[in-house]
Write an enzyme that holds these catalytic residues in place. Structure first.
Site, short mmCIF file in Angstrom:
data_model
loop_
_atom_site.label_atom_id
_atom_site.label_comp_id
_atom_site.label_asym_id
_atom_site.label_seq_id
_atom_site.Cartn_x
_atom_site.Cartn_y
_atom_site.Cartn_z
N LYS A 274 0.86 -1.18 0.00
CA LYS A 274 0.00 0.00 0.00
C LYS A 274 0.90 1.24 0.00
O LYS A 274 1.87 1.29 0.75
CB LYS A 274 -0.90 -0.05 1.24
CG LYS A 274 -2.09 0.86 1.19
CD LYS A 274 -3.16 0.41 2.17
CE LYS A 274 -4.24 1.48 2.27
NZ LYS A 274 -5.43 1.03 2.97
N GLU B 94 -19.99 -5.28 9.21
CA GLU B 94 -20.98 -4.59 10.04
C GLU B 94 -22.07 -5.54 10.53
O GLU B 94 -22.55 -5.41 11.67
CB GLU B 94 -21.62 -3.43 9.25
CG GLU B 94 -20.70 -2.25 8.99
CD GLU B 94 -19.71 -2.45 7.85
OE1 GLU B 94 -19.80 -3.49 7.16
OE2 GLU B 94 -18.85 -1.57 7.63
N ARG C 278 -25.96 -1.71 6.05
CA ARG C 278 -25.67 -3.10 5.68
C ARG C 278 -26.16 -4.09 6.73
O ARG C 278 -26.39 -5.25 6.43
CB ARG C 278 -24.16 -3.24 5.50
CG ARG C 278 -23.77 -4.61 5.17
CD ARG C 278 -22.49 -4.69 4.45
NE ARG C 278 -22.52 -4.10 3.13
CZ ARG C 278 -21.47 -4.08 2.33
NH1 ARG C 278 -20.35 -4.61 2.71
NH2 ARG C 278 -21.55 -3.54 1.14
C1 LIG Z 1 -19.19 -1.53 4.22
C2 LIG Z 1 -18.00 -0.63 4.39
N1 LIG Z 1 -17.44 -0.47 5.61
C3 LIG Z 1 -16.36 0.33 5.78
C4 LIG Z 1 -15.84 1.01 4.72
C5 LIG Z 1 -14.69 1.99 4.92
N2 LIG Z 1 -13.49 1.57 4.16
C6 LIG Z 1 -13.14 2.13 2.99
S1 LIG Z 1 -11.76 1.49 2.35
C7 LIG Z 1 -11.57 0.46 3.65
C8 LIG Z 1 -10.39 -0.46 3.71
C9 LIG Z 1 -10.32 -1.32 2.51
O1 LIG Z 1 -9.21 -2.16 2.61
P1 LIG Z 1 -8.78 -3.04 1.36
O2 LIG Z 1 -9.98 -3.59 0.70
O3 LIG Z 1 -7.76 -4.01 1.83
O4 LIG Z 1 -8.13 -2.00 0.35
P2 LIG Z 1 -6.75 -1.20 0.51
O5 LIG Z 1 -7.13 0.19 0.91
O6 LIG Z 1 -5.90 -1.88 1.52
O7 LIG Z 1 -6.16 -1.25 -0.85
C10 LIG Z 1 -12.60 0.63 4.58
C11 LIG Z 1 -12.71 -0.11 5.85
C12 LIG Z 1 -16.46 0.85 3.47
N3 LIG Z 1 -16.04 1.51 2.37
N4 LIG Z 1 -17.52 0.03 3.33
#
Ligand SMILES: Cc1ncc(C[n+]2csc(CCOP(=O)(O)OP(=O)(O)O)c2C)c(N)n1
Length: 633
Positions: free
Chosen positions: A285, A371, A399
């Site tokens: 990342k 969630e 959700r």
């Molecule tokens: C249902 C939901 N809960 C929380 C989030 C907040 N959120 C946005 S990006 C993220 C992390 C995503 O991690 P990953 O899929 O591993 O992608 P990376 O940023 O590491 O590339 C979160 C928790 C969201 N977008 N949707």
């Protein structure tokens, strides 16, 4: 570097016309441009940097847009946006009239599926792949999902179904950087990294290849089979193979040569019907920009910063943020009550629960982007006498609706929902607006729903919700409070009791949550014009203070309700229902968010546009009073 290539790429077709050797330069230019543009306008930096090679390679190797690419969440998709004709739009990303921070079907024919919430990509891509099969089209669908997104229940449900269907034209690319926003949690994540880090695995694979390679010629076929099995057994692939996916990987996802070769092969595998395929790409990342790679958590979503040093503009001093006031109040209450535990679904930092975690590490749970599980886990804790507090953004609790209904409310369990980011959220846009929670919670038996007028009342409401023995939700907005003094003691407010802040006889404004202070401002403005306007801090949307509201309806010629929420089904609707039940024929104007998508933009400007500020409230009261006087005349 030779002449820039990116300006000549208006679509992936242009990318595919370039010789393979030129693509590394394209990736470099995209990376530099992401850093440069995000440094000015803010945005999702680290995730987008980590996915540059994957996105360049997918567009280069597959026949997009006929092959569908579905990005999970969409926050990692800046390279995708740049390759699909939206480079210039980055100057206004997340701003009114500009491109969105996430994905939208209306923004580009390459955004096949709108996104903003995590965990949806595999289900959507499977649906597309299946539709193509029904329609006899020979293309495929590719879901790109992070290891964080993979913690969502939906992602597992989709893998399970895709494996069951043996969906030949489906590719899932797992972008594994061991990070969600903060370090990822969960047994799957540790399984993947454990498998990858086992030095024995690497040695075993090398040994197996040598040993089996030395066997006589007629055993070669078996040797290959055995090598495959060994590889799968000792790599994370076993899990996915068990779900009927062909596992490809782990590959170095930031090595463009590697990903190009892999995706070219994967495309051939898809064409020869070998899917569903899971490509496991290990990435970093923030890759390629040192400050982000060193601290991907800090650079997940950023405001403007200086490229050279990575330094952010110093935050302007101001009132404390709601989330911090919430967390500090929770810590205080938890010191006195051991039953209190904090729960987050991958948003420890965003909800302020990271502060709680630092004080009570054993009473803090990050369940991943899950969630639904967070809510039912809380319900389970409550059955045994704990006092769980899931802190979840208003938009993400959507959700877990059935879990709120079936697991918490129907059983009248003692769960306190802290709904952060309730209201207009600004740059994150339509997918993240917290505009529906009153409507979806108010209908539920046993549920108490409240919203504080400011950060001080938030603390009392948290104490109220926790003291209440059944389910209770308190909603509060994003960003800073009003800077009001914080009372030394936390006191529970009687459930359902509103607070008359200002008396008046011409009209009454029944204000909910964030709209109370603007309503007071409006009343002061109207007083200068000779109008006597009462302001009620409603506090509760369920149960509402029927008696007080009916009293005001009897006394004042006009009532105006105001809330930072969808007008349909919100606090104003609760007032109308109560007045109807009382048999009162009052004139009521309901101010709220209309039945339309609210896009990204500056929150204050959006609220003003919607008439949800002091000026808008004053205008509505003037009109309501004039109409009432006209009626009487
Ligand atoms: C249902 C939901 N809960 C929380 C989030 C907040 N959120 C946005 S990006 C993220 C992390 C995503 O991690 P990953 O899929 O591993 O992608 P990376 O940023 O590491 O590339 C979160 C928790 C969201 N977008 N949707």
């Amino acid at each position: 570097m030779s002449e820039a290539l990116l300006p000549g790429i208006r679509s992936p077709e242009d990318l595919r016309r370039l010789p393979r050797e030129a693509l590394a330069q394209v990736a470099e230019e995209i990376r530099a441009e992401i850093v440069e543009r995000v440094s000015r306008s803010g945005g999702h930096l680290a995730s987008s940097l980590g996915a540059v090679e994957l996105l360049v390679a997918i567009h280069a190797c597959f026949d997009t847009p006929r092959d569908r690419i579905v990005l999970d969440v969409g926050h990692q998709g800046y390279a995708h946006k740049m390759l699909t004709g939206r480079r210039e739009g980055f100057d206004r990303i997340g701003k009114a009239g500009g491109i969105a921070k996430f994905l939208r079907r209306s923004e580009s024919p390459y955004d096949h599926f709108g996104a903003g919430h995590a965990g949806t990509s595999i289900s959507a891509a499977l649906g597309m792949a299946r539709a193509m099969q029904h329609q006899g089209r020979g293309h495929c669908a590719i879901a790109l999902i992070g290891d964080g997104g993979m913690t969502a229940g939906m992602a597992f449900e989709a893998l399970n179904h895709a494996g069951h269907l043996r969906q030949r034209n489906l590719v899932v690319v797992l972008n594994d950087n061991e990070m969600s926003i903060s370090p990822n949690v969960g047994a799957l994540s540790s399984y993947l990294s454990r498998k990858l880090s086992m030095p024995l695995v690497r040695r075993m694979k090398g040994f197996a290849r040598e040993f089996l390679g030395s066997l006589p010629g007629d055993m070669l076929h078996w040797a290959h089979k055995a090598e495959e099995s060994l590889k799968v057994f000792f790599s994370p692939g076993m899990l996915f193979e068990a779900l009927s996916f062909r596992y490809v990987g782990p590959i170095q996802g930031n090595r463009l040569d590697v990903v190009l070769e892999t995706f070219a092969n994967v495309r051939q595998m898809v064409l020869s019907g070998e899917g569903p395929i899971l490509v496991h790409a290990v990435t970093a990342k923030g890759f390629g920009y040192e400050p982000a790679q060193q601290d991907p958590f800090r650079y997940h979503g950023v405001g403007a910063f200086e490229i050279e040093s990575g330094a952010f503009r110093p935050a302007r001093p101001g009132p404390p943020r709601y989330q911090d006031v919430f967390a500090d109040a929770l810590i205080r209450l938890a010191r006195e009550d051991e039953r209190i535990v904090g729960i987050t679904a991958a948003m420890a930092d965003g909800t302020g629960l990271d502060r709680f975690r630092d004080v009570f590490p054993d009473r803090f749970y990050d369940v991943g982007i899950a969630e639904q599980h967070a809510v039912t886990f809380a319900a389970g804790l409550a059955t045994e006498g704990m006092k769980p507090v899931p802190a979840i953004y208003s938009t993400f609790l959507q959700r877990a609706y059935d879990q709120v209904v079936h697991d918490v409310c129907l059983q009248n369990l003692d769960v306190t929902f802290a709904l952060d980011r309730a209201g207009v959220v600004g740059a994150d846009g339509a997918t993240h607006q917290g505009l529906y929670d009153l409507a979806y919670l108010r209908a539920l038996p046993n549920m108490v729903v409240m919203a504080p007028k400011d950060e001080n009342e938030l603390r009392h409401m948290l104490a109220t919700a926790i003291a209440h023995p059944g389910p209770a939700a308190l909603r509060f907005p994003r960003g800073a409070g009003f800077g009001v003094p914080l009372d030394p003691e936390l006191k529970a407010i009687p459930i359902g009791q509103a607070e008359l802040l200002r008396d008046g006889t011409d009209a009454a404004v029944l204000a909910f949550g964030t709209m109370v202070h603007p309503a007071l401002e409006a009343a002061a403005e109207l007083a200068a014009e000779g109008l006597s306007v009462a302001v009620l801090n409603a506090r509760f949307a369920k149960p509402i203070d029927r008696e007080r509201i009916a009293g005001l309806a009897r006394r004042c010629a006009a009532l105006v309700t105001v809330e930072e929420h969808s007008a349909a089904g919100g606090f104003g609707s609760a007032v109308l229902e109560a007045l109807a039940a009382e048999g009162l024929d009052a004139r009521v104007r309901c101010l709220g968010v209309p039945d339309a998508l609210i896009e990204h933009g500056d929150p204050a400007a959006l609220l003003a546009e919607l008439g949800l500020d002091a000026a808008g409230i004053a205008r509505a009261v003037r009109e309501a009073v004039a109409a009432a006087r006209g009626r009487r005349a």
